[in-house]
Design a protein around this motif. Structure first.
Motif, PDB file in Angstrom:
ATOM      1  N   PRO A  24      49.299  -9.396  22.516  1.00 55.69           N
ATOM      2  CA  PRO A  24      49.085  -7.978  22.161  1.00 55.69           C
ATOM      3  C   PRO A  24      48.394  -7.136  23.088  1.00 55.69           C
ATOM      4  O   PRO A  24      48.854  -5.934  23.528  1.00 55.69           O
ATOM      5  CB  PRO A  24      48.560  -7.829  20.697  1.00 55.69           C
TER       6      PRO A  24
ATOM      7  N   THR B 191      50.237  -4.176  25.104  1.00 56.40           N
ATOM      8  CA  THR B 191      49.283  -2.849  25.066  1.00 56.40           C
ATOM      9  C   THR B 191      49.005  -2.438  26.618  1.00 56.40           C
ATOM     10  O   THR B 191      49.394  -1.146  26.871  1.00 56.40           O
ATOM     11  CB  THR B 191      48.068  -2.866  24.541  1.00 56.40           C
TER      12      THR B 191
ATOM     13  N   LEU C  52      51.319 -10.293  15.005  1.00 56.77           N
ATOM     14  CA  LEU C  52      51.378  -9.719  16.416  1.00 56.77           C
ATOM     15  C   LEU C  52      51.922  -8.244  16.492  1.00 56.77           C
ATOM     16  O   LEU C  52      51.459  -7.446  17.214  1.00 56.77           O
ATOM     17  CB  LEU C  52      52.277 -10.551  17.301  1.00 56.77           C
TER      18      LEU C  52
ATOM     19  N   ILE D 270      49.676  -5.084  18.229  1.00 51.08           N
ATOM     20  CA  ILE D 270      50.327  -4.244  19.173  1.00 51.08           C
ATOM     21  C   ILE D 270      50.351  -2.839  19.028  1.00 51.08           C
ATOM     22  O   ILE D 270      49.737  -2.018  19.647  1.00 51.08           O
ATOM     23  CB  ILE D 270      51.830  -4.969  19.624  1.00 51.08           C
TER      24      ILE D 270
ATOM     25  N   GLY E  11      46.001  -3.996  20.304  1.00 54.44           N
ATOM     26  CA  GLY E  11      45.258  -5.103  20.854  1.00 54.44           C
ATOM     27  C   GLY E  11      43.969  -5.388  20.030  1.00 54.44           C
ATOM     28  O   GLY E  11      43.248  -4.551  19.320  1.00 54.44           O
TER      29      GLY E  11
END
Length: 271
Positions: free
Chosen positions: A5, A9, A208, A212, A216
């Motif tokens: 993530p 990002t 996840l 994201i 993060g």
């Protein structure tokens, strides 16, 4: 450590500022990263147009009209955009000066990251060719996990953290996903049913995707591409919360070590 993530990002944050721009020049102050930066790198990238940014597992792929730069942030690396008059600090190892006047700067105090170059398909590179499917793709689902797990005695947590099985499910996200799926991390991978693997695959996707969206996980060494820290750490259910009450049942969150990594779980909710 920046996980999937955080890298995603970074890709999303940097993409609009890099794609379509020219790298006027590159400065490498420290070549000794996890693998040495090739001495011809500056000449290869100078004058190249950045076409697009992609992510494969934890690797950031910067496609140009001359080839592809493969960036890995390692344990403490970060990429950020700074003004041209911003002086480099001790751990700022690489600068790309863009035609926009901004500098893409790579910082890595521990120097476990990497910057590599390939003129071919980066997915075929030795570092990427053996990797499993992306966890947010249609190729990753419960049937896939069930089939790959048959006969395996390793714990389910180390199983889903194996990049040859699925990429990007790091320690934090494995613990959180197993909690949501109600699966104890120590359970042998080969003993988990197909139905429970479908729940786990769905939990991995949800954890996840939320990470994201939230930018993060905030870790000491990571700053997103836009200079803002992530916020997912505020929503962790079990990771790093040993001794705290489980958010579902109130029992104390436990800590164990699997594959030399700290693991957090609820002994009541996870079976």
């Amino acid at each position: 450590m920046p996980e999937l993530p955080e890298v995603e990002t970074t890709r999303r944050g940097l993409g609009p500022h890099l794609e379509g721009h020219i790298v006027r020049s590159a400065t490498v102050r420290q070549r000794r990263l996890r693998w040495p930066i090739d001495r011809g790198f500056e000449k290869r990238i100078a004058g190249a147009e950045i076409l697009r940014l992609e992510r494969r597992a934890k690797y950031l792929l910067v496609h140009t009209d001359r080839g592809c730069a493969i960036w890995h942030l390692g344990m403490s690396g970060s990429l950020r955009l700074v003004e041209a008059d911003c002086p480099p600090e001790k751990h700022d190892h690489v600068d790309w000066t863009l035609d926009s006047g901004l500098i893409l700067r790579y910082r890595d105090p521990r120097r476990f990251g990497a910057l590599l170059w390939t003129g071919g398909d980066p997915v075929a590179h030795d570092l990427l060719s053996h990797l499993g499917p992306e966890p947010l793709s249609d190729d990753f689902h419960g049937d896939y996990l069930f089939q790959r797990s048959r006969g395996r005695r390793q714990s389910v947590k180390t199983f889903v953290m194996d990049g040859r099985i699925v990429v990007g499910v790091g320690n934090i996200y494995a613990s959180e996903s197993l909690f949501l799926a109600g699966i104890r991390p120590q359970t042998p991978a080969g003993r988990i049913s197909r139905a429970r693997y479908w729940r786990l695959a769905d939990a991995i996707k949800r954890v996840l995707a939320r990470a994201i969206d939230d930018g993060g996980t905030t870790l000491r060494d990571f700053i997103g591409g836009d200079g803002k820290p992530g916020y997912f750490a505020q929503q962790l259910n079990v990771y790093g919360r040993a001794g705290d009450p489980c958010p579902k049942c109130g029992a104390s969150v436990r800590e164990a070590v699997l594959g030399q990594r700290s693991t957090f779980f609820c002994n009541r909710c996870q079976r």
